[in-house]
Motif scaffolding. Sequence first.
Motif, PDB file in Angstrom:
ATOM      1  N   LEU A   6       0.856  -1.178   0.000  1.00  0.00           N
ATOM      2  CA  LEU A   6       0.000   0.000   0.000  1.00  0.00           C
ATOM      3  C   LEU A   6       0.895   1.232   0.000  1.00  0.00           C
ATOM      4  O   LEU A   6       1.736   1.400   0.888  1.00  0.00           O
ATOM      5  CB  LEU A   6      -0.914   0.009   1.229  1.00  0.00           C
ATOM      6  N   LEU A   7       0.722   2.066  -1.026  1.00  0.00           N
ATOM      7  CA  LEU A   7       1.466   3.319  -1.123  1.00  0.00           C
ATOM      8  C   LEU A   7       0.627   4.403  -0.462  1.00  0.00           C
ATOM      9  O   LEU A   7      -0.555   4.556  -0.785  1.00  0.00           O
ATOM     10  CB  LEU A   7       1.738   3.678  -2.577  1.00  0.00           C
ATOM     11  N   VAL A   8       1.232   5.155   0.442  1.00  0.00           N
ATOM     12  CA  VAL A   8       0.512   6.169   1.213  1.00  0.00           C
ATOM     13  C   VAL A   8       1.261   7.492   1.123  1.00  0.00           C
ATOM     14  O   VAL A   8       2.461   7.565   1.443  1.00  0.00           O
ATOM     15  CB  VAL A   8       0.375   5.755   2.695  1.00  0.00           C
ATOM     16  N   VAL A   9       0.555   8.540   0.699  1.00  0.00           N
ATOM     17  CA  VAL A   9       1.139   9.879   0.619  1.00  0.00           C
ATOM     18  C   VAL A   9       0.865  10.603   1.937  1.00  0.00           C
ATOM     19  O   VAL A   9      -0.280  10.745   2.350  1.00  0.00           O
ATOM     20  CB  VAL A   9       0.548  10.683  -0.549  1.00  0.00           C
ATOM     21  N   ASP A  20       4.258  -2.837   3.426  1.00  0.00           N
ATOM     22  CA  ASP A  20       4.066  -4.225   3.022  1.00  0.00           C
ATOM     23  C   ASP A  20       2.790  -4.748   3.676  1.00  0.00           C
ATOM     24  O   ASP A  20       2.662  -4.742   4.903  1.00  0.00           O
ATOM     25  CB  ASP A  20       5.272  -5.065   3.457  1.00  0.00           C
ATOM     26  N   LEU A  21       1.822  -5.192   2.871  1.00  0.00           N
ATOM     27  CA  LEU A  21       0.535  -5.589   3.430  1.00  0.00           C
ATOM     28  C   LEU A  21       0.570  -6.964   4.093  1.00  0.00           C
ATOM     29  O   LEU A  21      -0.299  -7.279   4.907  1.00  0.00           O
ATOM     30  CB  LEU A  21      -0.536  -5.551   2.350  1.00  0.00           C
ATOM     31  N   LEU A  26       6.613  -1.035   7.450  1.00  0.00           N
ATOM     32  CA  LEU A  26       7.015   0.028   6.536  1.00  0.00           C
ATOM     33  C   LEU A  26       8.218  -0.447   5.741  1.00  0.00           C
ATOM     34  O   LEU A  26       9.299  -0.680   6.301  1.00  0.00           O
ATOM     35  CB  LEU A  26       7.354   1.295   7.321  1.00  0.00           C
ATOM     36  N   ALA A  27       8.041  -0.604   4.428  1.00  0.00           N
ATOM     37  CA  ALA A  27       9.122  -1.111   3.589  1.00  0.00           C
ATOM     38  C   ALA A  27      10.089  -0.021   3.175  1.00  0.00           C
ATOM     39  O   ALA A  27      11.286  -0.274   2.981  1.00  0.00           O
ATOM     40  CB  ALA A  27       8.539  -1.786   2.353  1.00  0.00           C
ATOM     41  N   PRO A 296      -0.053   2.394  11.293  1.00  0.00           N
ATOM     42  CA  PRO A 296       0.448   3.757  11.526  1.00  0.00           C
ATOM     43  C   PRO A 296       1.186   4.305  10.305  1.00  0.00           C
ATOM     44  O   PRO A 296       1.863   3.569   9.581  1.00  0.00           O
ATOM     45  CB  PRO A 296       1.415   3.589  12.711  1.00  0.00           C
ATOM     46  N   THR A 297       1.046   5.612  10.074  1.00  0.00           N
ATOM     47  CA  THR A 297       1.711   6.277   8.950  1.00  0.00           C
ATOM     48  C   THR A 297       2.362   7.569   9.445  1.00  0.00           C
ATOM     49  O   THR A 297       2.337   7.877  10.638  1.00  0.00           O
ATOM     50  CB  THR A 297       0.708   6.622   7.833  1.00  0.00           C
TER      51      THR A 297
END
Length: 317
Positions: A6-9, A20-21, A26-27, A296-297
């Motif tokens: 999943l790419l998250v801005v 990585d799902l 966090l990759a 978390p992001t």
Amino acid sequence: MEEGRLLVVCKDDCTLQVHDLETAALAGTVAASGVAPHEVVARSDGRLAYLPVYSDAPVGSPGTDGRRVDIVDLAAFERVGGIDLDFPSRPHQATLLANGRVVVSTELDESVTVFDRHTLRAVARLPTGRAESHTFAVSLDGDRLVTANVGPGSVSVIDIPSGRLLGVVEVADTVNRICLEPGGRFAYTADQHSPRLAVIDTERVERVAWIDLPSIGFGTAVTADGSHLVVALRTASEIAVLDRRSGEVVHRVATPDHPQAIVLHPDGVRAYTACDAAGCVVEVDIRSGRLLRRIPTGRRPDGMAWSRRPAPDDRPA
């Protein structure tokens, strides 16, 4: 089915995060070339992503005017180039057509612009006929494009092969975000002052119905089989799953504060939304209406995209 990524801005960090799902780890993280990217799209092989650099201001407000789309290597987690626009345009969203061309919203120009991904040069300008064409959706066959024109509260319908604006549908005082059902005929956009979705017939180029919501909607998506609508209810901090035919709410799922866009996993079961006020992404089971996990992001996550993992020997091309 591959779990993928999943790419998250993260707007306030000016970064793209890659999660990585399978593990929720966090990759990698990539810094954008400018201030406040909002959206992202990944190539089908998962090797490259396109990250428009938008503005430090909300749509329609004074602020910086981005004019670049970063190209990101999703294996090396680094920028490897970019598409430079020759005018301040606030590029907000990018989408890839089946022919490999890149479509970018250029809202200050009241248009979307098509680029050749090899030469990185513009090959077509598609006028929208309205200001603030902030988000758009493209039919699976690549022929039809619809834009949500935020401040004008309208939807533009464009024929991509001819570059012709088929018409503009006046919807409400303000709208935001838009999606198309898999057949490409019906588009859905959320009224930002009343709890309802407008249903736009892209062949007749007119609004044909309203769908009532429990609260004001924001991001939307239609499942691949066309059976359900998934809607982020931003102020209520919920995700609603609706039967698309009847408009009835099947599930309401509580989320952290302020869910934004909706992204669907290719498995047809899971949906994701970024909760910008809470600094996280949540994963929801569409069938059962259960919140599965919270990831978390960085600060103020917004646009997202599902992506494959690139093969180890892939090289950007």
